[in-house]
Design a protein around this motif. Structure first.
Motif, PDB file in Angstrom:
ATOM      1  N   UNK A   1       0.839  -1.198   0.000  1.00 20.05           N
ATOM      2  CA  UNK A   1       0.000   0.000   0.000  1.00 20.05           C
ATOM      3  C   UNK A   1       0.878   1.255   0.000  1.00 20.05           C
ATOM      4  N   UNK A   2       1.922   1.230   0.797  1.00 16.67           N
ATOM      5  CA  UNK A   2       2.840   2.367   0.840  1.00 16.67           C
ATOM      6  C   UNK A   2       3.489   2.623  -0.498  1.00 16.67           C
ATOM      7  N   UNK A   3       3.869   1.546  -1.188  1.00 21.41           N
ATOM      8  CA  UNK A   3       4.495   1.706  -2.489  1.00 21.41           C
ATOM      9  C   UNK A   3       3.502   2.254  -3.510  1.00 21.41           C
ATOM     10  N   UNK A   4       2.274   1.770  -3.473  1.00 22.85           N
ATOM     11  CA  UNK A   4       1.248   2.251  -4.404  1.00 22.85           C
ATOM     12  C   UNK A   4       0.971   3.732  -4.162  1.00 22.85           C
ATOM     13  N   UNK A   5       0.908   4.147  -2.911  1.00 22.98           N
ATOM     14  CA  UNK A   5       0.689   5.561  -2.590  1.00 22.98           C
ATOM     15  C   UNK A   5       1.868   6.393  -3.097  1.00 22.98           C
ATOM     16  N   UNK A   6       3.078   5.893  -2.890  1.00 23.36           N
ATOM     17  CA  UNK A   6       4.266   6.594  -3.386  1.00 23.36           C
ATOM     18  C   UNK A   6       4.234   6.712  -4.899  1.00 23.36           C
ATOM     19  N   UNK A   7       3.870   5.637  -5.578  1.00 29.08           N
ATOM     20  CA  UNK A   7       3.813   5.647  -7.041  1.00 29.08           C
ATOM     21  C   UNK A   7       2.762   6.632  -7.537  1.00 29.08           C
ATOM     22  N   UNK A   8       1.611   6.678  -6.878  1.00 30.54           N
ATOM     23  CA  UNK A   8       0.561   7.616  -7.270  1.00 30.54           C
ATOM     24  C   UNK A   8       1.033   9.061  -7.073  1.00 30.54           C
ATOM     25  N   UNK A   9       1.710   9.319  -5.967  1.00 31.90           N
ATOM     26  CA  UNK A   9       2.226  10.665  -5.713  1.00 31.90           C
ATOM     27  C   UNK A   9       3.265  11.048  -6.768  1.00 31.90           C
ATOM     28  N   UNK A  10       4.078  10.078  -7.165  1.00 34.14           N
ATOM     29  CA  UNK A  10       5.074  10.330  -8.213  1.00 34.14           C
ATOM     30  C   UNK A  10       4.395  10.672  -9.527  1.00 34.14           C
ATOM     31  N   UNK A  11       3.335   9.929  -9.879  1.00 30.54           N
ATOM     32  CA  UNK A  11       2.622  10.191 -11.125  1.00 30.54           C
ATOM     33  C   UNK A  11       2.016  11.593 -11.116  1.00 30.54           C
ATOM     34  N   UNK A  12       1.441  11.985  -9.998  1.00 27.04           N
ATOM     35  CA  UNK A  12       0.817  13.306  -9.895  1.00 27.04           C
ATOM     36  C   UNK A  12       1.872  14.399 -10.012  1.00 27.04           C
ATOM     37  N   UNK A  13       3.003  14.233  -9.319  1.00 23.21           N
ATOM     38  CA  UNK A  13       4.041  15.265  -9.394  1.00 23.21           C
ATOM     39  C   UNK A  13       4.647  15.334 -10.786  1.00 23.21           C
ATOM     40  N   UNK A  14       4.786  14.188 -11.458  1.00 20.62           N
ATOM     41  CA  UNK A  14       5.311  14.190 -12.824  1.00 20.62           C
ATOM     42  C   UNK A  14       4.346  14.906 -13.760  1.00 20.62           C
ATOM     43  N   UNK A  15       3.071  14.669 -13.569  1.00 15.67           N
ATOM     44  CA  UNK A  15       2.067  15.310 -14.426  1.00 15.67           C
ATOM     45  C   UNK A  15       2.040  16.817 -14.179  1.00 15.67           C
ATOM     46  N   UNK A  16       2.167  17.229 -12.937  1.00 13.28           N
ATOM     47  CA  UNK A  16       2.165  18.655 -12.651  1.00 13.28           C
ATOM     48  C   UNK A  16       3.371  19.325 -13.287  1.00 13.28           C
ATOM     49  N   UNK A  17       4.509  18.645 -13.267  1.00 21.57           N
ATOM     50  CA  UNK A  17       5.697  19.179 -13.935  1.00 21.57           C
ATOM     51  C   UNK A  17       5.489  19.274 -15.432  1.00 21.57           C
ATOM     52  N   UNK A  18       4.847  18.267 -16.015  1.00 27.41           N
ATOM     53  CA  UNK A  18       4.574  18.280 -17.453  1.00 27.41           C
ATOM     54  C   UNK A  18       3.593  19.390 -17.797  1.00 27.41           C
ATOM     55  N   UNK A  19       2.595  19.595 -16.954  1.00 27.70           N
ATOM     56  CA  UNK A  19       1.624  20.659 -17.195  1.00 27.70           C
ATOM     57  C   UNK A  19       2.306  22.011 -17.089  1.00 27.70           C
ATOM     58  N   UNK A  20       3.174  22.176 -16.097  1.00 28.94           N
ATOM     59  CA  UNK A  20       3.894  23.439 -15.946  1.00 28.94           C
ATOM     60  C   UNK A  20       4.775  23.691 -17.160  1.00 28.94           C
ATOM     61  N   UNK A  21       5.481  22.661 -17.610  1.00 33.24           N
ATOM     62  CA  UNK A  21       6.356  22.812 -18.772  1.00 33.24           C
ATOM     63  C   UNK A  21       5.545  23.141 -20.013  1.00 33.24           C
ATOM     64  N   UNK A  22       4.396  22.500 -20.168  1.00 37.79           N
ATOM     65  CA  UNK A  22       3.592  22.767 -21.359  1.00 37.79           C
ATOM     66  C   UNK A  22       2.958  24.152 -21.304  1.00 37.79           C
ATOM     67  N   UNK A  23       2.721  24.691 -20.117  1.00 35.72           N
ATOM     68  CA  UNK A  23       2.100  26.004 -20.015  1.00 35.72           C
ATOM     69  C   UNK A  23       3.083  27.112 -20.390  1.00 35.72           C
ATOM     70  N   UNK A  24       4.373  26.794 -20.419  1.00 32.46           N
ATOM     71  CA  UNK A  24       5.375  27.785 -20.777  1.00 32.46           C
ATOM     72  C   UNK A  24       5.557  27.912 -22.280  1.00 32.46           C
ATOM     73  N   UNK A  25       5.036  26.966 -23.036  1.00 32.07           N
ATOM     74  CA  UNK A  25       5.124  27.034 -24.485  1.00 32.07           C
ATOM     75  C   UNK A  25       4.170  28.107 -24.986  1.00 32.07           C
ATOM     76  N   UNK A  26       4.455  28.624 -26.153  1.00 29.28           N
ATOM     77  CA  UNK A  26       3.617  29.690 -26.680  1.00 29.28           C
ATOM     78  C   UNK A  26       2.607  29.196 -27.700  1.00 29.28           C
ATOM     79  N   UNK A  27       2.471  27.876 -27.864  1.00 29.11           N
ATOM     80  CA  UNK A  27       1.462  27.338 -28.759  1.00 29.11           C
ATOM     81  C   UNK A  27       0.099  27.458 -28.098  1.00 29.11           C
ATOM     82  N   UNK A  28      -0.973  27.563 -28.877  1.00 33.35           N
ATOM     83  CA  UNK A  28      -2.308  27.595 -28.271  1.00 33.35           C
ATOM     84  C   UNK A  28      -2.633  26.265 -27.600  1.00 33.35           C
ATOM     85  N   UNK A  29      -3.227  26.337 -26.454  1.00 38.74           N
ATOM     86  CA  UNK A  29      -3.583  25.127 -25.712  1.00 38.74           C
ATOM     87  C   UNK A  29      -4.782  24.452 -26.352  1.00 38.74           C
ATOM     88  N   UNK A  30      -4.801  23.103 -26.295  1.00 39.62           N
ATOM     89  CA  UNK A  30      -5.921  22.398 -26.905  1.00 39.62           C
ATOM     90  C   UNK A  30      -6.610  21.446 -25.943  1.00 39.62           C
TER      91      UNK A  30
END
Length: 78
Positions: free
Chosen positions: A6-35
């Motif tokens: 259970x601890x590992x699954x929670x850690x993995x889920x937290x990792x996925x969320x933090x990775x996605x937030x980083x990807x969203x932040x990186x994509x928000x810095x691009x100047x292309x229109x969002x879709x």
């Protein structure tokens, strides 16, 4: 499930969320229109996990994550 798994699954889920937030932040810095929803650009992330976690990721974690963040596509590699 035992506490260790259970601890590992929670850690993995937290990792996925933090990775996605980083990807969203990186994509928000691009100047292309969002879709994606809420002005977000579609993002695809790859999550590496042990083969023993394939069922948990494919049946539970990835669908839950993608339900909350529909503009993010998660692909698992085991």
């Amino acid at each position: 499930m035992d506490k260790k798994k259970i601890g590992f699954v929670v850690f993995a889920a937290a990792f996925m969320i933090s990775a996605a937030q980083g990807a969203v932040f990186a994509s928000s810095r691009k100047e292309k229109p969002a879709s994606g929803p809420a002005g977000q650009e579609p993002v695809k992330i790859l999550v590496a996990a042990a083969a023993s976690l394939k069922n948990a990721y494919d049946k539970d974690l990835i669908p839950l994550f993608q339900q909350k963040y529909p503009w993010i596509t998660v692909e698992g590699t085991y």
